[in-house]
Design a protein around this motif. Structure first.
Motif, mmCIF file in Angstrom:
data_model
loop_
_atom_site.group_PDB
_atom_site.id
_atom_site.type_symbol
_atom_site.label_atom_id
_atom_site.label_comp_id
_atom_site.label_asym_id
_atom_site.label_seq_id
_atom_site.Cartn_x
_atom_site.Cartn_y
_atom_site.Cartn_z
ATOM 1 N N HIS A 52 0.840 -1.197 0.000
ATOM 2 C CA HIS A 52 0.000 0.000 0.000
ATOM 3 C C HIS A 52 0.872 1.241 0.000
ATOM 4 C CE1 HIS A 52 0.949 -0.075 4.305
ATOM 5 N NE2 HIS A 52 0.590 1.206 4.339
ATOM 6 N N PRO A 54 1.454 4.862 1.501
ATOM 7 C CA PRO A 54 1.039 5.653 2.671
ATOM 8 C C PRO A 54 0.243 6.885 2.247
ATOM 9 C CG PRO A 54 3.356 5.041 2.830
ATOM 10 C CD PRO A 54 2.907 4.671 1.451
ATOM 11 N N LYS A 55 -0.721 7.271 3.078
ATOM 12 C CA LYS A 55 -1.564 8.409 2.743
ATOM 13 C C LYS A 55 -0.752 9.676 2.527
ATOM 14 C CE LYS A 55 -5.771 10.811 4.154
ATOM 15 N NZ LYS A 55 -6.861 10.914 5.163
ATOM 16 N N ARG A 56 0.289 9.874 3.344
ATOM 17 C CA ARG A 56 1.135 11.054 3.197
ATOM 18 C C ARG A 56 1.835 11.064 1.837
ATOM 19 N NH1 ARG A 56 -0.776 14.785 6.544
ATOM 20 N NH2 ARG A 56 -0.801 14.087 8.727
ATOM 21 N N GLY A 57 2.231 9.892 1.371
ATOM 22 C CA GLY A 57 2.863 9.801 0.061
ATOM 23 C C GLY A 57 1.892 10.163 -1.053
ATOM 24 N N CYS A 240 3.039 7.166 -7.909
ATOM 25 C CA CYS A 240 2.392 7.020 -6.594
ATOM 26 C C CYS A 240 0.885 7.060 -6.703
ATOM 27 C CB CYS A 240 2.879 8.114 -5.641
ATOM 28 S SG CYS A 240 4.513 7.802 -4.955
ATOM 29 N N TYR A 244 -1.448 3.995 -5.770
ATOM 30 C CA TYR A 244 -2.455 4.201 -4.723
ATOM 31 C C TYR A 244 -3.819 3.678 -5.166
ATOM 32 C CZ TYR A 244 -5.296 6.622 -1.212
ATOM 33 O OH TYR A 244 -6.181 6.902 -0.201
#
Length: 351
Positions: A52, A54-57, A240, A244
């Motif tokens: 997965h 990361p949300k920040r990425g 990304c 995602y």
């Protein structure tokens, strides 16, 4: 998952993404660097990789795309809204209405539950739709799957349309990577950070992208700052976003949604077809080309459509004006539309 296996899977995913993107680039597809990672990630997600982003990425990647758009539109979105405001509002309302109609039909035919159909067929703001869906009685897993099936289908169909309608490949995103010096790159990164953090703090929908897009457009258009991003940073941002979305398609979600899959696919392609029909009508009402109309009316998401628009010969200002306005309209009308659809369902109860 053991760290070594995770690292090995990421290396394999990067290699597969690069190979597919290279093939799509040779085939002259716009947004090949988005499509390649998305296709590879779907395969890895369904294959059980459990990787997965990361949300920040993901938010950092959205901020980079916001800066990409800011460079391309140079403040013209506001002028476009002023010149064609009424028709842009009409485009947005027709797209939202088409999605609402599809959700209503899925409910009337008992293919999907009422609020789940409403949230899942909403044309944009996938992350926000999933976050709000559970509060209104919808199944968030099914809504998430519907939303990301729609995003993936829109990316593939819009890229195919752009490839067929382009006379020749456009410079597009590469223009942002022009040599502007270290100062311009640092200024752009500062815009990305300040714009994203500020918009997220204010809870602006899709703030990680809209914040840098608005701030960057103002600064770039007024000459206060020059927007420039090295190509490797843009390529990583594209990848990304593709990863995602693609990694959201897992074996578990496929198993959970198997019985609803025909309805989900029907809803997805019905919304895309209705929007494409409206795009053709739009070319008769405005002096815009079919590619611009298709991208403007395509049902989300904002980041992926922005990448395709900038990488093609479309009118980026018009496309982003429509897409941005629709995002806010969807977020405002989503709860009302969900309630109406669930009440009009057989039995009149939300589920």
């Amino acid at each position: 998952m053991p760290p070594f296996r995770t690292l090995a899977l990421w290396i394999a995913l990067v290699a597969a993404s690069g190979a597919i993107a290279y093939g799509l680039t040779l085939a002259r597809f716009p947004a090949a660097l988005l499509l390649g990672p998305m296709i590879a990630a779907i395969a890895f997600g369904v294959g059980g990789s459990r990787l997965h982003v990361p949300k920040r990425g993901f938010q950092a990647s959205q901020a980079m795309i916001g800066c990409l758009v800011a460079h391309a539109v140079t403040g013209q979105i506001a002028q476009t809204l002023l010149d064609d405001g009424l028709l842009i509002v009409a485009v947005v309302l027709v797209t939202v209405a088409a999605s609402g109609f599809v959700g209503w039909m899925l409910t009337r035919l008992r293919i999907l539950p009422g609020t789940t159909a409403a949230w899942g067929s909403s044309p944009g703001g996938a992350s926000a739709m999933v976050a709000m869906a559970e509060d209104f009685g919808a199944d968030p897993r099914l809504v998430a799957f519907m939303q990301y099936v729609r995003v993936a289908a829109v990316v593939f169909s819009a890229s195919l349309a752009a490839r067929l309608l382009m006379a020749e490949p456009a410079a597009g995103a590469a223009a942002v990577a022009e040599s502007e010096g270290v100062t311009s790159v640092l200024a752009t990164l500062a815009v990305a950070v300040v714009g994203a953090v500020g918009a997220l703090a204010l809870r602006v929908p899709a703030g990680a992208q809209i914040g840098p897009m608005v701030l960057g457009s103002v600064l770039h258009a007024t000459g206060v700052a020059r927007m420039a991003l090295p190509l490797p940073i843009l390529e990583l941002a594209y990848a990304c976003i593709g990863w995602y979305v693609g990694l959201r398609f897992t074996r578990e979600t496929l198993r959970l949604t198997f019985t609803a899959l025909p309805g989900i696919l029907t809803a997805t392609f019905a919304v895309i077809a209705l929007c494409a029909g409206w795009a053709w009508v739009l070319t008769l009402l405005l002096p815009i080309d079919l590619l611009t109309a298709v991208l403007a009316t395509s049902p989300g998401g904002l980041d992926s459509v922005a990448i395709i628009a900038v990488g093609s010969q479309a009118d980026v200002s018009f496309v982003l004006a429509v897409q941005t306005l629709r995002l806010f309209v969807v977020l405002i009308t989503g709860p009302l539309l969900a309630k109406w659809i669930s009440r009009s369902a057989p039995g009149g109860t939300a589920s």
